[in-house]
Design a protein around this motif. Structure first.
Motif, PDB file in Angstrom:
ATOM      1  N   THR A  25       0.825  -1.206   0.000  1.00  0.00           N
ATOM      2  CA  THR A  25       0.000   0.000   0.000  1.00  0.00           C
ATOM      3  C   THR A  25       0.863   1.263   0.000  1.00  0.00           C
ATOM      4  OG1 THR A  25      -0.159  -0.116   2.407  1.00  0.00           O
ATOM      5  CG2 THR A  25      -1.927  -1.132   1.123  1.00  0.00           C
ATOM      6  N   ARG A  26       1.964   1.244   0.751  1.00  0.00           N
ATOM      7  CA  ARG A  26       2.843   2.416   0.775  1.00  0.00           C
ATOM      8  C   ARG A  26       3.568   2.582  -0.561  1.00  0.00           C
ATOM      9  NH1 ARG A  26       5.698   2.823   6.770  1.00  0.00           N
ATOM     10  NH2 ARG A  26       3.751   2.936   7.968  1.00  0.00           N
ATOM     11  N   TYR A  27       3.923   1.487  -1.174  1.00  0.00           N
ATOM     12  CA  TYR A  27       4.594   1.598  -2.477  1.00  0.00           C
ATOM     13  C   TYR A  27       3.650   2.177  -3.526  1.00  0.00           C
ATOM     14  CZ  TYR A  27       6.457   0.200  -6.986  1.00  0.00           C
ATOM     15  OH  TYR A  27       6.891   0.203  -8.283  1.00  0.00           O
ATOM     16  N   ILE A  28       2.436   1.685  -3.611  1.00  0.00           N
ATOM     17  CA  ILE A  28       1.479   2.197  -4.596  1.00  0.00           C
ATOM     18  C   ILE A  28       1.132   3.659  -4.296  1.00  0.00           C
ATOM     19  CG2 ILE A  28      -0.822   1.904  -5.558  1.00  0.00           C
ATOM     20  CD1 ILE A  28       1.161  -0.194  -6.472  1.00  0.00           C
ATOM     21  N   SER A  29       0.994   3.997  -3.012  1.00  0.00           N
ATOM     22  CA  SER A  29       0.730   5.395  -2.654  1.00  0.00           C
ATOM     23  C   SER A  29       1.893   6.289  -3.055  1.00  0.00           C
ATOM     24  CB  SER A  29       0.467   5.507  -1.151  1.00  0.00           C
ATOM     25  OG  SER A  29      -0.668   4.766  -0.778  1.00  0.00           O
ATOM     26  N   PHE A  30       3.099   5.785  -2.905  1.00  0.00           N
ATOM     27  CA  PHE A  30       4.284   6.548  -3.311  1.00  0.00           C
ATOM     28  C   PHE A  30       4.277   6.817  -4.813  1.00  0.00           C
ATOM     29  CE2 PHE A  30       8.609   6.046  -5.074  1.00  0.00           C
ATOM     30  CZ  PHE A  30       9.176   7.217  -4.611  1.00  0.00           C
ATOM     31  N   VAL A  31       3.985   5.810  -5.607  1.00  0.00           N
ATOM     32  CA  VAL A  31       3.996   5.970  -7.066  1.00  0.00           C
ATOM     33  C   VAL A  31       2.868   6.896  -7.520  1.00  0.00           C
ATOM     34  CG1 VAL A  31       3.830   4.763  -9.263  1.00  0.00           C
ATOM     35  CG2 VAL A  31       5.078   3.726  -7.373  1.00  0.00           C
ATOM     36  N   THR A  32       1.662   6.705  -6.987  1.00  0.00           N
ATOM     37  CA  THR A  32       0.537   7.567  -7.395  1.00  0.00           C
ATOM     38  C   THR A  32       0.735   9.014  -6.944  1.00  0.00           C
ATOM     39  OG1 THR A  32      -0.636   6.818  -5.400  1.00  0.00           O
ATOM     40  CG2 THR A  32      -1.130   5.696  -7.476  1.00  0.00           C
ATOM     41  N   THR A  33       1.351   9.218  -5.784  1.00  0.00           N
ATOM     42  CA  THR A  33       1.639  10.584  -5.341  1.00  0.00           C
ATOM     43  C   THR A  33       2.644  11.256  -6.264  1.00  0.00           C
ATOM     44  OG1 THR A  33       1.206   9.946  -3.056  1.00  0.00           O
ATOM     45  CG2 THR A  33       2.421  11.991  -3.402  1.00  0.00           C
ATOM     46  N   MET A  34       3.649  10.509  -6.688  1.00  0.00           N
ATOM     47  CA  MET A  34       4.619  11.047  -7.633  1.00  0.00           C
ATOM     48  C   MET A  34       3.949  11.432  -8.951  1.00  0.00           C
ATOM     49  SD  MET A  34       7.620  11.295  -6.365  1.00  0.00           S
ATOM     50  CE  MET A  34       8.458  11.495  -7.913  1.00  0.00           C
ATOM     51  N   ILE A  35       3.059  10.591  -9.435  1.00  0.00           N
ATOM     52  CA  ILE A  35       2.348  10.893 -10.683  1.00  0.00           C
ATOM     53  C   ILE A  35       1.503  12.150 -10.529  1.00  0.00           C
ATOM     54  CG2 ILE A  35       0.548  10.044 -12.230  1.00  0.00           C
ATOM     55  CD1 ILE A  35       1.638   7.239 -11.831  1.00  0.00           C
ATOM     56  N   LEU A  36       0.838  12.288  -9.397  1.00  0.00           N
ATOM     57  CA  LEU A  36       0.003  13.472  -9.163  1.00  0.00           C
ATOM     58  C   LEU A  36       0.847  14.732  -9.063  1.00  0.00           C
ATOM     59  CD1 LEU A  36      -2.840  14.556  -8.624  1.00  0.00           C
ATOM     60  CD2 LEU A  36      -2.477  14.091  -6.203  1.00  0.00           C
ATOM     61  N   LEU A  37       1.969  14.665  -8.342  1.00  0.00           N
ATOM     62  CA  LEU A  37       2.832  15.843  -8.191  1.00  0.00           C
ATOM     63  C   LEU A  37       3.410  16.284  -9.532  1.00  0.00           C
ATOM     64  CD1 LEU A  37       4.775  15.114  -4.882  1.00  0.00           C
ATOM     65  CD2 LEU A  37       3.055  16.869  -5.278  1.00  0.00           C
ATOM     66  N   PHE A  38       3.895  15.341 -10.306  1.00  0.00           N
ATOM     67  CA  PHE A  38       4.471  15.700 -11.603  1.00  0.00           C
ATOM     68  C   PHE A  38       3.394  16.227 -12.551  1.00  0.00           C
ATOM     69  CE2 PHE A  38       8.114  13.943  -9.931  1.00  0.00           C
ATOM     70  CZ  PHE A  38       9.169  13.887 -10.812  1.00  0.00           C
ATOM     71  N   GLY A  39       2.211  15.631 -12.525  1.00  0.00           N
ATOM     72  CA  GLY A  39       1.141  16.112 -13.394  1.00  0.00           C
ATOM     73  C   GLY A  39       0.709  17.516 -13.042  1.00  0.00           C
ATOM     74  N   VAL A  40       0.587  17.815 -11.751  1.00  0.00           N
ATOM     75  CA  VAL A  40       0.214  19.169 -11.328  1.00  0.00           C
ATOM     76  C   VAL A  40       1.338  20.152 -11.636  1.00  0.00           C
ATOM     77  CG1 VAL A  40      -0.345  20.591  -9.316  1.00  0.00           C
ATOM     78  CG2 VAL A  40      -1.398  18.352  -9.584  1.00  0.00           C
ATOM     79  N   GLY A  41       2.589  19.720 -11.476  1.00  0.00           N
ATOM     80  CA  GLY A  41       3.712  20.593 -11.801  1.00  0.00           C
ATOM     81  C   GLY A  41       3.748  20.984 -13.269  1.00  0.00           C
ATOM     82  N   PHE A  42       3.327  20.111 -14.137  1.00  0.00           N
ATOM     83  CA  PHE A  42       3.306  20.423 -15.565  1.00  0.00           C
ATOM     84  C   PHE A  42       2.186  21.396 -15.934  1.00  0.00           C
ATOM     85  CE2 PHE A  42       5.973  17.613 -18.409  1.00  0.00           C
ATOM     86  CZ  PHE A  42       6.910  17.331 -17.431  1.00  0.00           C
ATOM     87  N   GLU A  43       1.268  21.657 -15.018  1.00  0.00           N
ATOM     88  CA  GLU A  43       0.205  22.634 -15.280  1.00  0.00           C
ATOM     89  C   GLU A  43       0.647  24.059 -14.957  1.00  0.00           C
ATOM     90  OE1 GLU A  43      -2.466  21.644 -16.733  1.00  0.00           O
ATOM     91  OE2 GLU A  43      -2.122  19.495 -16.491  1.00  0.00           O
ATOM     92  N   PHE A  44       1.836  24.244 -14.368  1.00  0.00           N
ATOM     93  CA  PHE A  44       2.297  25.575 -13.978  1.00  0.00           C
ATOM     94  C   PHE A  44       2.449  26.523 -15.169  1.00  0.00           C
ATOM     95  CE2 PHE A  44       6.045  28.345 -13.190  1.00  0.00           C
ATOM     96  CZ  PHE A  44       5.443  29.211 -12.282  1.00  0.00           C
ATOM     97  N   PRO A  45       3.073  26.113 -16.296  1.00  0.00           N
ATOM     98  CA  PRO A  45       3.121  27.036 -17.451  1.00  0.00           C
ATOM     99  C   PRO A  45       1.741  27.397 -17.979  1.00  0.00           C
ATOM    100  CG  PRO A  45       4.714  25.270 -17.705  1.00  0.00           C
ATOM    101  CD  PRO A  45       3.832  24.883 -16.560  1.00  0.00           C
ATOM    102  N   LEU A  46       0.804  26.481 -17.899  1.00  0.00           N
ATOM    103  CA  LEU A  46      -0.554  26.793 -18.344  1.00  0.00           C
ATOM    104  C   LEU A  46      -1.185  27.863 -17.469  1.00  0.00           C
ATOM    105  CD1 LEU A  46      -2.665  25.972 -20.443  1.00  0.00           C
ATOM    106  CD2 LEU A  46      -3.535  24.297 -18.822  1.00  0.00           C
ATOM    107  N   LEU A  47      -0.885  27.849 -16.167  1.00  0.00           N
ATOM    108  CA  LEU A  47      -1.373  28.890 -15.274  1.00  0.00           C
ATOM    109  C   LEU A  47      -0.798  30.250 -15.651  1.00  0.00           C
ATOM    110  CD1 LEU A  47      -2.887  29.780 -12.715  1.00  0.00           C
ATOM    111  CD2 LEU A  47      -0.855  29.142 -11.398  1.00  0.00           C
TER     112      LEU A  47
END
Length: 319
Positions: free
Chosen positions: A173-195
């Protein structure tokens, strides 16, 4: 004849919401119906996610299986994770189904959200919203793909740099949470130029002002990459920071094209600094004494007003 007898339809719900003729109760009913439709879309996505939970789990497990010594050469199977409770496996499947359901049902609940707020926007605002939403999805997908690559390359360094080594087993559970959190952080970070582009298209900041922040933005990109990436080494952090910086400069280029199209920077005071005095011409005229005013004749007293007649001797137009 049939067309002549057909009753003319009234304005649609979108038109009534746009011109403000809908009442508050009608708005609440519309919100209730759209929330119900969005929940149906999420439910359908949850069912699809429950079916696709196993393939997605295998995909997220690949960085762990790519570690040295995790593949059994005889059975060609990946080493198992650690389960701390009997229900952890089922709960993890539900979490993955929920994540997949949000993505699969996104066209439904995003459309319902957009249909509720779109009548309050102008036509050009709706057009730009379509453009930004169409750009946000590929940017988030690109960030998710980069996060998967960073996890795949940085997971071995994390385990090898620790005291347990690469032979240690991870809790699922911690491993999957780690991977999904990384995906969410990187995806949100890529929205910064759009902002930044949204601020430019809204007229809040100009492209010249955005480009003047490049030192601060590059520093923020590297700081965000240092915090977000799990790999303390230079690979993941540098890759994410350089990608975000490249997207920032691309956003500045698009902002320059938008300013050129709208004619920004050609105003009268565009070349002046904020603390610079405007060039006012000195056309002051001396104040002289005014002309002599002649004496005004006195006003005579008004004549007395006659007293009104009694009500019995007065008649209106009808009588």
């Amino acid at each position: 004849m049939g067309f002549a007898l057909r009753r003319r339809r009234g304005p649609s719900k979108f038109e009534r919401a746009a011109d403000g003729s809908m009442t508050l109760i009608e708005h609440l009913r519309d919100l209730r119906s759209r929330l119900f439709m969005a929940s149906l879309g999420l439910l359908a996505g949850l069912i699809v996610g429950f079916i696709l939970a196993e393939p997605v789990y295998e995909l997220l497990r690949q960085p762990y299986c790519n570690l040295p010594g995790k593949i059994d050469p005889e059975t060609n199977k990946c080493a198992a994770f650690i389960l701390l409770a009997p229900a952890d496996s089922f709960i993890l499947k539900l979490k993955l189904a929920l994540w997949i359901g949000l993505i699969v049902g996104a066209p439904v609940w995003l459309y319902q959200l957009w249909a509720f707020i779109a009548p309050g926007l102008h036509r050009h605002e709706r057009r730009w919203a379509y453009t930004f939403v169409s750009l946000a999805a590929p940017l988030f997908a690109a960030g998710a793909a980069l996060a998967y690559v960073v996890v795949d390359k940085g997971l071995a360094f994390l385990l090898d740099a620790g005291v347990a080594g690469l032979d240690s087993q991870l809790e699922v559970t911690r491993y999957i949470s780690f991977v999904t959190t990384m995906i969410l952080l990187f995806g949100v970070g890529f929205e910064f130029p759009l902002l930044l582009l949204m601020l430019n298209f809204a007229g809040v900041v100009t492209a010249r002002r955005l480009l003047s922040w490049w030192r601060t933005v590059v520093f923020i990109c590297f700081a965000f990459a240092a915090v977000a990436t799990p790999d303390p080494g230079p690979f993941g952090m540098t890759l994410l920071a350089l990608t975000l910086s490249l997207l920032y400069f691309i956003a500045c280029g698009v902002a320059f094209l938008n300013d050129k199209r709208k004619g920004r920077g050609k105003e009268v005071y565009a070349g002046l600094a904020d603390d610079e005095v405007s060039p006012l011409t000195d056309d002051r005229e001396p104040v002289l004494a005014g002309d002599r005013v002649e004496t005004v004749a006195p006003i005579e007293a008004p004549e007395p007003v006659a007293a009104p007649r009694p009500i019995e001797s007065r008649y209106d137009d009808t009588t």
